[in-house]
Design a protein around this motif. Sequence first.
Motif, PDB file in Angstrom:
ATOM      1  N   ASN A  31     -94.314  22.161 -55.944  1.00 16.19           N
ATOM      2  CA  ASN A  31     -93.299  21.122 -55.745  1.00 16.19           C
ATOM      3  C   ASN A  31     -93.677  20.113 -54.667  1.00 16.19           C
ATOM      4  O   ASN A  31     -92.845  19.736 -53.853  1.00 16.19           O
ATOM      5  N   VAL A  32     -94.928  19.689 -54.625  1.00 13.60           N
ATOM      6  CA  VAL A  32     -95.331  18.640 -53.679  1.00 13.60           C
ATOM      7  C   VAL A  32     -95.353  17.303 -54.412  1.00 13.60           C
ATOM      8  O   VAL A  32     -95.487  17.242 -55.630  1.00 13.60           O
ATOM      9  N   ASN A  33     -95.205  16.266 -53.652  1.00 16.04           N
ATOM     10  CA  ASN A  33     -95.257  14.911 -54.186  1.00 16.04           C
ATOM     11  C   ASN A  33     -96.324  14.124 -53.439  1.00 16.04           C
ATOM     12  O   ASN A  33     -96.603  14.395 -52.275  1.00 16.04           O
ATOM     13  N   SER A  34     -96.885  13.123 -54.124  1.00 13.48           N
ATOM     14  CA  SER A  34     -97.845  12.246 -53.449  1.00 13.48           C
ATOM     15  C   SER A  34     -97.154  11.536 -52.297  1.00 13.48           C
ATOM     16  O   SER A  34     -95.995  11.146 -52.403  1.00 13.48           O
ATOM     17  N   LEU A  35     -97.875  11.385 -51.201  1.00 13.65           N
ATOM     18  CA  LEU A  35     -97.368  10.658 -50.047  1.00 13.65           C
ATOM     19  C   LEU A  35     -97.971   9.266 -50.070  1.00 13.65           C
ATOM     20  O   LEU A  35     -99.188   9.113 -49.968  1.00 13.65           O
ATOM     21  N   LEU A  36     -97.136   8.268 -50.217  1.00 15.73           N
ATOM     22  CA  LEU A  36     -97.615   6.896 -50.115  1.00 15.73           C
ATOM     23  C   LEU A  36     -97.900   6.612 -48.652  1.00 15.73           C
ATOM     24  O   LEU A  36     -97.182   7.074 -47.766  1.00 15.73           O
ATOM     25  N   ALA A  45     -90.474  -1.397 -36.305  1.00 15.53           N
ATOM     26  CA  ALA A  45     -89.965  -0.696 -37.487  1.00 15.53           C
ATOM     27  C   ALA A  45     -89.436   0.681 -37.117  1.00 15.53           C
ATOM     28  O   ALA A  45     -89.907   1.326 -36.186  1.00 15.53           O
ATOM     29  N   THR A  46     -88.460   1.129 -37.877  1.00 18.62           N
ATOM     30  CA  THR A  46     -87.895   2.464 -37.691  1.00 18.62           C
ATOM     31  C   THR A  46     -88.748   3.479 -38.431  1.00 18.62           C
ATOM     32  O   THR A  46     -89.143   3.248 -39.580  1.00 18.62           O
ATOM     33  N   VAL A  47     -89.042   4.584 -37.761  1.00 15.99           N
ATOM     34  CA  VAL A  47     -89.803   5.675 -38.361  1.00 15.99           C
ATOM     35  C   VAL A  47     -89.073   6.986 -38.112  1.00 15.99           C
ATOM     36  O   VAL A  47     -88.166   7.064 -37.286  1.00 15.99           O
ATOM     37  N   SER A  48     -89.504   8.013 -38.814  1.00 13.91           N
ATOM     38  CA  SER A  48     -88.976   9.361 -38.661  1.00 13.91           C
ATOM     39  C   SER A  48     -90.139  10.273 -38.302  1.00 13.91           C
ATOM     40  O   SER A  48     -91.250  10.087 -38.795  1.00 13.91           O
ATOM     41  N   VAL A  49     -89.881  11.244 -37.432  1.00 13.44           N
ATOM     42  CA  VAL A  49     -90.922  12.179 -37.023  1.00 13.44           C
ATOM     43  C   VAL A  49     -90.418  13.598 -37.240  1.00 13.44           C
ATOM     44  O   VAL A  49     -89.345  13.959 -36.755  1.00 13.44           O
ATOM     45  N   ASP A  50     -91.182  14.390 -37.972  1.00 15.37           N
ATOM     46  CA  ASP A  50     -90.803  15.778 -38.214  1.00 15.37           C
ATOM     47  C   ASP A  50     -91.644  16.675 -37.313  1.00 15.37           C
ATOM     48  O   ASP A  50     -92.589  17.317 -37.749  1.00 15.37           O
ATOM     49  N   PHE A  51     -91.301  16.681 -36.001  1.00 13.71           N
ATOM     50  CA  PHE A  51     -92.013  17.540 -35.055  1.00 13.71           C
ATOM     51  C   PHE A  51     -91.786  19.004 -35.399  1.00 13.71           C
ATOM     52  O   PHE A  51     -90.749  19.365 -35.944  1.00 13.71           O
ATOM     53  N   THR A  96     -92.143   6.077 -42.508  1.00 14.54           N
ATOM     54  CA  THR A  96     -91.174   4.987 -42.517  1.00 14.54           C
ATOM     55  C   THR A  96     -89.842   5.491 -43.059  1.00 14.54           C
ATOM     56  O   THR A  96     -89.743   6.584 -43.618  1.00 14.54           O
ATOM     57  N   ALA A  97     -88.829   4.648 -42.952  1.00 16.63           N
ATOM     58  CA  ALA A  97     -87.501   4.978 -43.480  1.00 16.63           C
ATOM     59  C   ALA A  97     -87.552   5.180 -44.998  1.00 16.63           C
ATOM     60  O   ALA A  97     -86.740   5.910 -45.558  1.00 16.63           O
ATOM     61  N   THR A  98     -88.527   4.552 -45.663  1.00 13.75           N
ATOM     62  CA  THR A  98     -88.667   4.709 -47.117  1.00 13.75           C
ATOM     63  C   THR A  98     -89.592   5.867 -47.491  1.00 13.75           C
ATOM     64  O   THR A  98     -89.861   6.078 -48.667  1.00 13.75           O
ATOM     65  N   GLY A  99     -90.099   6.595 -46.499  1.00 11.52           N
ATOM     66  CA  GLY A  99     -90.906   7.781 -46.768  1.00 11.52           C
ATOM     67  C   GLY A  99     -92.404   7.577 -46.819  1.00 11.52           C
ATOM     68  O   GLY A  99     -93.141   8.512 -47.114  1.00 11.52           O
ATOM     69  N   LYS A 100     -92.890   6.383 -46.531  1.00 10.49           N
ATOM     70  CA  LYS A 100     -94.341   6.170 -46.506  1.00 10.49           C
ATOM     71  C   LYS A 100     -94.921   6.716 -45.205  1.00 10.49           C
ATOM     72  O   LYS A 100     -94.337   6.552 -44.140  1.00 10.49           O
ATOM     73  N   GLY A 101     -96.081   7.357 -45.275  1.00 12.28           N
ATOM     74  CA  GLY A 101     -96.742   7.883 -44.095  1.00 12.28           C
ATOM     75  C   GLY A 101     -97.321   6.781 -43.233  1.00 12.28           C
ATOM     76  O   GLY A 101     -97.966   5.867 -43.742  1.00 12.28           O
ATOM     77  N   ALA A 125    -107.120   7.966 -41.193  1.00 11.74           N
ATOM     78  CA  ALA A 125    -107.370   9.410 -41.292  1.00 11.74           C
ATOM     79  C   ALA A 125    -107.645   9.843 -42.728  1.00 11.74           C
ATOM     80  O   ALA A 125    -108.635  10.537 -42.986  1.00 11.74           O
ATOM     81  N   VAL A 126    -106.800   9.445 -43.676  1.00  8.51           N
ATOM     82  CA  VAL A 126    -107.027   9.877 -45.058  1.00  8.51           C
ATOM     83  C   VAL A 126    -108.287   9.248 -45.637  1.00  8.51           C
ATOM     84  O   VAL A 126    -108.972   9.862 -46.453  1.00  8.51           O
ATOM     85  N   SER A 127    -108.612   8.049 -45.188  1.00 11.50           N
ATOM     86  CA  SER A 127    -109.840   7.405 -45.642  1.00 11.50           C
ATOM     87  C   SER A 127    -111.070   8.175 -45.170  1.00 11.50           C
ATOM     88  O   SER A 127    -111.979   8.451 -45.955  1.00 11.50           O
ATOM     89  N   GLU A 128    -111.109   8.520 -43.912  1.00  8.85           N
ATOM     90  CA  GLU A 128    -112.268   9.219 -43.348  1.00  8.85           C
ATOM     91  C   GLU A 128    -112.394  10.656 -43.870  1.00  8.85           C
ATOM     92  O   GLU A 128    -113.494  11.162 -44.044  1.00  8.85           O
ATOM     93  N   LEU A 129    -111.272  11.297 -44.110  1.00  8.01           N
ATOM     94  CA  LEU A 129    -111.301  12.672 -44.635  1.00  8.01           C
ATOM     95  C   LEU A 129    -111.437  12.708 -46.159  1.00  8.01           C
ATOM     96  O   LEU A 129    -111.583  13.772 -46.749  1.00  8.01           O
ATOM     97  N   LYS A 130    -111.337  11.533 -46.777  1.00  7.55           N
ATOM     98  CA  LYS A 130    -111.421  11.411 -48.238  1.00  7.55           C
ATOM     99  C   LYS A 130    -110.385  12.324 -48.917  1.00  7.55           C
ATOM    100  O   LYS A 130    -110.705  13.132 -49.786  1.00  7.55           O
ATOM    101  N   LEU A 131    -109.129  12.129 -48.489  1.00  5.92           N
ATOM    102  CA  LEU A 131    -108.024  12.948 -48.978  1.00  5.92           C
ATOM    103  C   LEU A 131    -106.988  12.124 -49.736  1.00  5.92           C
ATOM    104  O   LEU A 131    -106.867  10.929 -49.512  1.00  5.92           O
ATOM    105  N   THR A 132    -106.262  12.799 -50.570  1.00  5.70           N
ATOM    106  CA  THR A 132    -105.033  12.269 -51.138  1.00  5.70           C
ATOM    107  C   THR A 132    -103.921  13.015 -50.411  1.00  5.70           C
ATOM    108  O   THR A 132    -103.933  14.243 -50.346  1.00  5.70           O
ATOM    109  N   ALA A 133    -102.987  12.269 -49.844  1.00  2.00           N
ATOM    110  CA  ALA A 133    -101.927  12.889 -49.045  1.00  2.00           C
ATOM    111  C   ALA A 133    -100.753  13.315 -49.935  1.00  2.00           C
ATOM    112  O   ALA A 133    -100.377  12.598 -50.860  1.00  2.00           O
ATOM    113  N   PHE A 134    -100.188  14.484 -49.635  1.00  4.26           N
ATOM    114  CA  PHE A 134     -99.029  15.016 -50.328  1.00  4.26           C
ATOM    115  C   PHE A 134     -97.981  15.422 -49.309  1.00  4.26           C
ATOM    116  O   PHE A 134     -98.299  15.714 -48.169  1.00  4.26           O
ATOM    117  N   ILE A 135     -96.751  15.458 -49.761  1.00  7.02           N
ATOM    118  CA  ILE A 135     -95.662  15.919 -48.906  1.00  7.02           C
ATOM    119  C   ILE A 135     -94.792  16.889 -49.672  1.00  7.02           C
ATOM    120  O   ILE A 135     -94.673  16.838 -50.839  1.00  7.02           O
TER     121      ILE A 135
END
Length: 135
Positions: A31-36, A45-51, A96-101, A125-135
Motif C-alpha cells: 500500500n505505498v504510493n509514488s511520492l512526487l 511556503a507551508t510544509v509538514s514534517v513527520d518527525f 508540501t501541503a499538497t504532499g510533494k516531497g 538526494a533521489v537523483s544521486e541515489l537513483k531512486l524512485t520515492a514512495f510514501i
Amino acid sequence: MKDGSTGQLISFAPGSVDAAFIETQNGMPRNVNSLLVESHPVNGATVSVDFRSHHIGSAQILNSWYFADNLDPYNVMRVYIDHWGQRSDSGSLVSTATGKGVGIYTGQFTGNATQQGICQYLLQAVSELKLTAFI
C-alpha cells in the motif's frame, strides 16, 4: 526506523548530498504510493514534517538553496525551515501541503541568534541515489 525496525545501508550519496538508502528488514511495505518531488521549493511556503519524535503539521520554509537544473553532488543544496527535531529525527520527510516531497530533515542550525531545521533538498538526494520515492 519510525516503527522500531532496523535496516541495512545499501548506498549513500556522494559529495555534499546528505542522504542514504536504507533497506528495511521487511522490504517495501504494501500500500505505498509514488511520492512526487517538489522541484522548486518556495521560501515562505507551508510544509509538514513527520518527525520520529512528533508530527509538525505546519512549518514554513525560511530559505532554500538549490539548482533544480544542476544537481551536482558537490554543490550543497538545502532547505531551511522554522521547526527542528531531536537527534533521532534525521531522515524525516518534509513535504508540501499538497504532499510533494521537499526535503529530508538532517538537523538543526543555530546562527544569527536563530534556530532553523536543515533539510537535504529531496530532488538532489533521489537523483544521486537513483531512486524512485514512495510514501
